[in-house]
Design a protein around this motif. Structure first.
Motif, PDB file in Angstrom:
ATOM      1  N   ILE A   1     -65.227  26.155 -38.812  1.00 34.18           N
ATOM      2  CA  ILE A   1     -65.094  25.460 -39.159  1.00 34.18           C
ATOM      3  C   ILE A   1     -64.408  25.905 -40.462  1.00 34.18           C
ATOM      4  N   ASP A   2     -64.839  26.837 -41.089  1.00 31.69           N
ATOM      5  CA  ASP A   2     -65.313  27.855 -42.198  1.00 31.69           C
ATOM      6  C   ASP A   2     -64.583  29.050 -41.523  1.00 31.69           C
ATOM      7  N   ILE A   3     -64.336  29.455 -40.380  1.00 32.69           N
ATOM      8  CA  ILE A   3     -63.849  30.588 -39.814  1.00 32.69           C
ATOM      9  C   ILE A   3     -62.202  30.714 -39.420  1.00 32.69           C
ATOM     10  N   ALA A   4     -62.620  29.387 -38.971  1.00 33.91           N
ATOM     11  CA  ALA A   4     -60.944  28.270 -38.684  1.00 33.91           C
ATOM     12  C   ALA A   4     -60.125  28.676 -39.855  1.00 33.91           C
ATOM     13  N   ASN A   5     -61.232  28.402 -41.151  1.00 31.87           N
ATOM     14  CA  ASN A   5     -60.186  28.326 -42.545  1.00 31.87           C
ATOM     15  C   ASN A   5     -60.002  29.371 -42.955  1.00 31.87           C
ATOM     16  N   LYS A   6     -60.002  30.662 -42.827  1.00 31.94           N
ATOM     17  CA  LYS A   6     -61.019  31.523 -43.258  1.00 31.94           C
ATOM     18  C   LYS A   6     -59.398  33.016 -42.694  1.00 31.94           C
ATOM     19  N   GLU A   7     -59.337  32.235 -41.070  1.00 30.15           N
ATOM     20  CA  GLU A   7     -58.105  32.866 -40.644  1.00 30.15           C
ATOM     21  C   GLU A   7     -56.987  32.488 -40.529  1.00 30.15           C
ATOM     22  N   LEU A   8     -56.892  30.612 -40.923  1.00 24.85           N
ATOM     23  CA  LEU A   8     -55.314  29.979 -40.878  1.00 24.85           C
ATOM     24  C   LEU A   8     -54.496  30.673 -41.788  1.00 24.85           C
ATOM     25  N   PRO A   9     -54.399  31.168 -43.013  1.00 26.41           N
ATOM     26  CA  PRO A   9     -53.175  31.364 -43.443  1.00 26.41           C
ATOM     27  C   PRO A   9     -53.296  32.720 -43.330  1.00 26.41           C
ATOM     28  N   ASN A  10     -53.819  33.586 -42.717  1.00 29.03           N
ATOM     29  CA  ASN A  10     -53.278  34.489 -42.159  1.00 29.03           C
ATOM     30  C   ASN A  10     -52.675  35.059 -40.639  1.00 29.03           C
ATOM     31  N   VAL A  11     -53.013  33.949 -40.116  1.00 35.95           N
ATOM     32  CA  VAL A  11     -52.132  33.321 -39.115  1.00 35.95           C
ATOM     33  C   VAL A  11     -50.767  33.143 -38.872  1.00 35.95           C
ATOM     34  N   VAL A  12     -51.162  32.233 -40.188  1.00 38.62           N
ATOM     35  CA  VAL A  12     -49.334  31.309 -40.392  1.00 38.62           C
ATOM     36  C   VAL A  12     -48.278  32.932 -41.380  1.00 38.62           C
ATOM     37  N   THR A  13     -49.432  33.886 -42.072  1.00 36.84           N
ATOM     38  CA  THR A  13     -48.645  34.941 -42.367  1.00 36.84           C
ATOM     39  C   THR A  13     -47.868  35.509 -41.341  1.00 36.84           C
ATOM     40  N   TYR A  14     -48.887  35.677 -40.299  1.00 31.76           N
ATOM     41  CA  TYR A  14     -48.888  36.529 -39.290  1.00 31.76           C
ATOM     42  C   TYR A  14     -47.840  36.250 -38.482  1.00 31.76           C
ATOM     43  N   MET A  15     -46.974  34.944 -38.575  1.00 33.95           N
ATOM     44  CA  MET A  15     -46.530  34.239 -37.037  1.00 33.95           C
ATOM     45  C   MET A  15     -45.168  34.544 -38.476  1.00 33.95           C
ATOM     46  N   LYS A  16     -45.051  34.043 -39.370  1.00 34.94           N
ATOM     47  CA  LYS A  16     -43.921  34.203 -40.557  1.00 34.94           C
ATOM     48  C   LYS A  16     -43.021  35.299 -40.255  1.00 34.94           C
ATOM     49  N   GLN A  17     -44.245  36.591 -40.146  1.00 31.66           N
ATOM     50  CA  GLN A  17     -43.052  38.128 -40.554  1.00 31.66           C
ATOM     51  C   GLN A  17     -42.991  38.517 -38.810  1.00 31.66           C
ATOM     52  N   THR A  18     -43.134  37.529 -38.066  1.00 35.97           N
ATOM     53  CA  THR A  18     -43.142  38.780 -36.525  1.00 35.97           C
ATOM     54  C   THR A  18     -42.291  37.220 -35.838  1.00 35.97           C
ATOM     55  N   PHE A  19     -42.033  36.534 -36.808  1.00 39.69           N
ATOM     56  CA  PHE A  19     -41.251  35.749 -35.653  1.00 39.69           C
ATOM     57  C   PHE A  19     -40.232  35.140 -36.696  1.00 39.69           C
ATOM     58  N   PRO A  20     -38.284  35.848 -36.516  1.00 39.92           N
ATOM     59  CA  PRO A  20     -37.789  34.679 -38.322  1.00 39.92           C
ATOM     60  C   PRO A  20     -37.751  33.091 -37.889  1.00 39.92           C
ATOM     61  N   GLU A  21     -38.261  32.412 -37.176  1.00 41.87           N
ATOM     62  CA  GLU A  21     -38.040  31.033 -37.128  1.00 41.87           C
ATOM     63  C   GLU A  21     -38.824  30.367 -37.692  1.00 41.87           C
ATOM     64  N   PHE A  22     -39.985  30.674 -37.867  1.00 43.56           N
ATOM     65  CA  PHE A  22     -40.885  30.331 -38.555  1.00 43.56           C
ATOM     66  C   PHE A  22     -41.018  30.619 -40.289  1.00 43.56           C
ATOM     67  N   ALA A  23     -39.769  31.084 -40.358  1.00 44.59           N
ATOM     68  CA  ALA A  23     -39.840  32.216 -41.851  1.00 44.59           C
ATOM     69  C   ALA A  23     -40.472  31.067 -42.846  1.00 44.59           C
ATOM     70  N   GLY A  24     -39.664  29.821 -42.850  1.00 44.77           N
ATOM     71  CA  GLY A  24     -40.177  28.489 -43.563  1.00 44.77           C
ATOM     72  C   GLY A  24     -41.356  28.277 -43.038  1.00 44.77           C
ATOM     73  N   VAL A  25     -42.273  27.480 -42.364  1.00 50.09           N
ATOM     74  CA  VAL A  25     -43.029  26.453 -42.165  1.00 50.09           C
ATOM     75  C   VAL A  25     -44.467  26.815 -43.002  1.00 50.09           C
ATOM     76  N   GLU A  26     -45.427  26.225 -42.658  1.00 51.58           N
ATOM     77  CA  GLU A  26     -46.389  25.930 -43.875  1.00 51.58           C
ATOM     78  C   GLU A  26     -47.681  25.457 -43.083  1.00 51.58           C
ATOM     79  N   LEU A  27     -48.369  26.189 -44.036  1.00 52.07           N
ATOM     80  CA  LEU A  27     -49.594  25.165 -43.262  1.00 52.07           C
ATOM     81  C   LEU A  27     -50.245  24.238 -44.145  1.00 52.07           C
ATOM     82  N   ALA A  28     -50.551  22.917 -43.263  1.00 51.11           N
ATOM     83  CA  ALA A  28     -50.603  21.942 -43.564  1.00 51.11           C
ATOM     84  C   ALA A  28     -51.488  21.070 -43.078  1.00 51.11           C
ATOM     85  N   GLY A  29     -52.574  21.685 -43.160  1.00 50.78           N
ATOM     86  CA  GLY A  29     -54.159  21.197 -42.732  1.00 50.78           C
ATOM     87  C   GLY A  29     -54.552  21.101 -41.369  1.00 50.78           C
ATOM     88  N   THR A  30     -56.064  20.780 -41.216  1.00 50.82           N
ATOM     89  CA  THR A  30     -56.659  21.581 -40.070  1.00 50.82           C
ATOM     90  C   THR A  30     -56.850  19.705 -39.214  1.00 50.82           C
TER      91      THR A  30
END
Length: 651
Positions: free
Chosen positions: A332-361
Motif C-alpha cells: 500500500i505504501d509503494i502504491a501511495n508513493k507511485e500514484l501521484p507520479n502516475v497521474v502526473t505522467y498521464m496528464k503530461q502524456t495524454f491531453p484528455e487527462f489534463a484536468g483529472v486528479e487522483l481521488a484515492g485508492t
C-alpha cells in the motif's frame, strides 16, 4: 350568448388546450429520447450515484444452520442466495472487517468485469453473456461491464436480504473450521468456531460449509491440500502481481468523449471505449516507476462511476505476501508513493487527462493468485484451450487465459483464447476434507487455467452451483465426495441448475486447428509445462522454423518437470555455434541440447541414439519429424513430450 354556445366554446377551448399539451408532451418525449440517444452515441453517462445501504448484520448467529457460507465476495453472495432459494437455512459470514457485500468488486474497487461471452457463429452478431442464472440476475441491476461500486454493493445486498433463509454476520474476528477426523484418514467439517466482533466465541453447527474466500482460507485451515502460486509449474515463489486500484476524479463526459475518440479510432488491437469501460493506453507501460523492483504500470483498464470518477486497474505491485499484514502495508505504501507520479505522467502524456486528479485508492488490494486447492479434479490448461466439456459441468468459462506479470521484467502472457469450456463439480470438491466445497478462484484449477477460470462470472456460477449442491447432498443423504462420482446425482444437480436459469447443457464445438496437427500430443505437453502460447488467435506457430537458441531456451524452461534430472549445463550446446538464433535446428543439434541439459555424455553425432537408448526419445517421434535438418516448433514440442515421459514416467 346562450349557455349551449358558451359550453361549445369552452369545450373547443379545452380540446385546443389538450391538443397543445399532447403535442408538447410528444415533443418532450422525443427530446428526451433524442437526448438519451445522443448520450448513448457519445458515451455520456447520466446515472445518479446511489447512497450505499447499511448491511444489517445479526449480532450473533443461531447455533445451527443447514449451510455456512464463508466470505462475502461475489461468489459467497451467489452461494448463499442459491442455498437459501433451495430451502436451506444459511449463514453468510465475513471475517475481513467489511461493511458492504461484494468484496473484490466493491471494496477492492475492481469495477470492470472480465466477461464471458457466448461463442459467435456470426462475427457481426451482438455479444451475448455466457453466464446466466444468478450472475445475469445481478448483472441486470448494475450499469454494464463496468459499474458504480455503490450500485453493485446495493445490488448484492438487496438480493441477499430478499431471502428470509439467510442470516448475515459481519465483522467476525476469526472463522475456524470444526473438523472431525474419520477412520479413512480424511476429515469432515461439521461447522465453524466463530470469534465475534466483541471477542466472544460461538460454535455454529452446519451440515455443510462453502468456502467462498478469495484464498481458500477456511479450507486451508481445515487441512485441504493445495499448491501455491506457480508451484505446479516448478516455481512456488512466483505468482501474478497484485494491483492497487485507484480513483480519478473530474472524468467528465467531455473527457470520456476524448478517450473514445482516441481509442475507438486506434488501429491497435485490444483498445476501445464503451459507455462505461475504457481499455487501452498501452503507452502507460512506459511510465518510469519510483520503485523499479516492485512496481510497474500496464495499459489502463478504467471503469466509470456515477459521479464523474473512474476506477483504474493498472498499477501492479510484485513480491507481496498477502498473508502478512506488514507486506500488505508495504505494498500500500509503494502504491501511495507511485500514484501521484502516475497521474502526473498521464496528464503530461495524454491531453484528455489534463484536468483529472487522483481521488484515492481501494480499501483492499486486488490479489489475483495465492492458493490453488487440490480437488477431486484439477482443471488443466488443455481442458481450457481445447474448449473441453466435462460430464459434471456446473458452469462455463470463455475468458482468455490471461497470465499477468509475475515481475517487472515479465511481460505477462495470453496462453490461448477459448470459445467455451466447462468447469467440473469435482474441481470444487477438495481432497482430504468432506462436508466442504470451495467456490472461489482458489478452487482446484492449475495455475495456467486459473488465468481464465478466476474471473468473477465463473466464480458466481460456481457459487450458485455450490448452494444447489448443498441442498442435493442433504436431500440424497450423500457427501460431496460421493456426489462427485455419481453421474445420476450430478445429472439431478444439472437439471436443478438449468431449471434455475443456469443453462449448463452439454457443448460440442468444432476442434481448433491446432488440435488436428500431427504434433498435437507434443503441444499438449508443452502447454501443461507452460512452454507454449497461442495468444488471442490461438496460433502456436507450430510450423514455424525452430533454431538452436530457441531449443536451448525451451529445454531450459522444461527443467521444471523434474529439476533434479537436469544436472548439466544446457548452454554448452550452443557455446561454439555461430548465429545460433538464425540457423536451422537439426534433429542432431536438438538431441545434443537435451543430452547436455541432462548431463549425459555424448558427442552431438551420438546424442540421438543416446536419448533413444535411455528411452528419452521414441521412434514414433523421429518418424513424425519430416525434415531432420530443419525442425519446426511442432517438432521440438514432440521432443519435449518424449523427454517428459522419459524423465517423469508420466505423459
Amino acid at each position: 350568448m346562450t349557455n349551449s354556445n358558451r359550453n361549445n366554446s369552452t369545450s373547443k377551448g379545452w380540446l385546443w388546450l389538450m391538443g397543445v399539451l399532447i403535442v408538447l408532451a410528444v415533443l418532450a418525449a422525443a427530446a428526451s429520447l433524442y437526448y438519451q440517444y445522443k448520450h448513448l452515441l457519445h458515451g455520456e453517462h447520466s446515472s445518479v450515484k446511489q447512497a450505499i445501504e447499511e448491511v444489517k448484520s445479526v449480532k450473533k448467529a443461531k447455533n445451527e444452520y443447514d449451510v455456512i457460507v464463508v466470505g462475502t465476495d461475489p461468489e459467497g453472495v451467489a452461494a448463499a442466495v442459491s442455498a437459501a432459494r433451495n430451502g436451506l437455512s444459511t449463514l453468510l459470514v465475513d471475517g475481513r472487517n467489511r461493511d458492504a457485500l461484494g468484496g473484490l468488486m466493491t471494496l477492492g474497487d475492481l469495477n470492470t468485469i472480465d466477461m464471458n461471452y457466448v461463442p459467435k457463429l456470426n462475427p457481426l452478431s451482438k455479444d451475448e453473456v455466457l453466464n446466466k442464472g444468478f450472475f445475469s440476475e445481478w448483472y441486470s441491476k448494475i450499469e454494464g461491464d463496468s459499474f458504480d461500486v455503490n450500485t453493485a454493493a446495493n445490488a448484492f445486498y438487496n438480493l441477499v436480504r430478499a431471502e428470509k433463509n439467510i442470516d448475515i454476520l459481519m465483522h467476525t474476528q476469526k472463522i475456524d473450521p470444526v473438523v472431525v477426523p474419520e477412520a479413512s484418514g480424511n476429515a469432515s467439517i461439521q461447522g465453524a468456531n466463530l470469534t465475534l466482533a466483541d471477542g466472544t466465541k460461538q460454535t455454529v453447527k452446519a451440515a455443510s460449509v462453502i468456502d467462498a474466500t478469495q484464498d481458500a482460507d477456511f479450507a486451508a485451515a481445515a487441512g485441504v491440500p493445495y499448491t501455491f502460486g506457480r508451484e505446479d509449474l516448478g516455481d512456488p515463489k512466483s505468482r501474478m502481481a497484485v494491483t492497487m486500484v485507484f480513483k480519478l476524479k473530474n472524468v467528465t463526459s467531455e473527457v470520456w468523449d476524448k478517450m473514445a475518440k482516441r481509442l475507438n479510432n486506434d488501429s491497435s488491437d485490444g483498445t476501445g471505449v464503451n459507455e462505461v469501460s475504457v481499455w487501452g493506453y498501452g503507452e502507460m507501460s512506459n511510465y518510469p516507476p519510483i520503485n523499479k523492483e516492485r512496481a510497474k504500470m500496464r495499459g489502463l483498464n478504467m471503469g466509470r462511476q456515477n459521479d464523474n470518477t473512474a476506477l483504474v486497474n493498472s498499477l501492479q505491485i510484485f513480491n507481496v505476501d498477502t498473508f502478512d499484514p506488514k507486506s500488505v502495508q508495504e505494498a500500500i505504501d509503494i502504491a501511495n508513493k507511485e500514484l501521484p507520479n502516475v497521474v502526473t505522467y498521464m496528464k503530461q502524456t495524454f491531453p484528455e487527462f489534463a484536468g483529472v486528479e487522483l481521488a484515492g485508492t481501494a480499501s483492499e488490494l486486488y490479489v489475483r493468485e495465492t492458493r490453488h486447492i487440490q480437488g477431486e479434479y484439477r482443471l488443466n490448461i488443455v481442458d481450457v484451450c481445447t474448449n473441453g466439456d466435462q460430464w459434471d459441468r456446473i458452469g462455463f468459462g470463455s475468458y482468455p487465459v490471461d497470465i499477468q506479470r509475475t515481475s517487472p521484467t515479465d511481460n505477462g502472457n495470453v496462453v490461448c483464447d477459448p470459445k467455451q469450456y466447462a468447469i467440473p463439480f469435482r474441481s470444487i470438491v477438495p481432497l482430504k476434507v468432506d462436508g466442504l466445497l470451495v467456490a472461489s478462484k482458489a478452487a482446484s484449477y492449475d495455475t495456467l487455467p486459473h488465468g481464465s477460470a478466476r474471473v468473477i462470472p465463473n466464480g458466481m456460477a460456481v457459487g450458485q452451483a455450490a448452494g444447489a449442491a448443498a441442498k442435493l447432498a442433504k436431500q440424497e443423504k450423500l457427501t460431496f465426495r460421493q456426489m462427485s462420482v455419481s453421474k445420476e446425482v450430478i445429472t439431478k444437480l444439472q437439471d436443478q441448475l438449468n431449471n434455475q436459469g443456469m443453462e449448463i447443457k452439454p457443448i460440442t464445438l468444432k476442434p481448433e486447428p491446432f488440435m488436428e496437427h500431427k504434433a498435437y500430443e507434443g503441444l499438449k505437453s508443452a502447454l501443461m509445462l507452460g512452454l507454449a502460447s497461442g495468444a488471442y488467435d490461438n496460433n502456436f506457430h507450430l510450423d514455424d522454423a525452430a533454431n538452436p537458441k530457441r531449443m536451448v531456451n525451451l529445454v531450459s524452461s522444461a527443467r521444471k518437470m523434474k529439476p533434479e534430472a537436469f544436472i548439466g549445463d544446457v548452454s554448452h550446446a550452443i557455446a561454439n555455434l555461430q548465429n545460433n538464433d538464425k540457423i536451422p535446428l537439426t534433429l542432431e543439434q536438438a538431441s545434443y541440447t537435451i543430452t547436455q541439459a541432462l548431463g549425459l555424455k555424448a558427442a552431438s553425432t551420438e546424442a540421438q541414439s543416446k536419448l533413444m537408448e535411455n528411452k528419452l526419445l521414441t521412434e514414433t517421434t523421429v518418424k513424425l519429424i519430416a525434415d531432420k535438418q530443419k525442425l519446426t516448433n511442432a517438432d521440438t514440442y514432440l521432443l519435449i513430450k518424449d523427454l517428459k515421459v522419459g524423465v517423469t514416467g508420466k505423459p
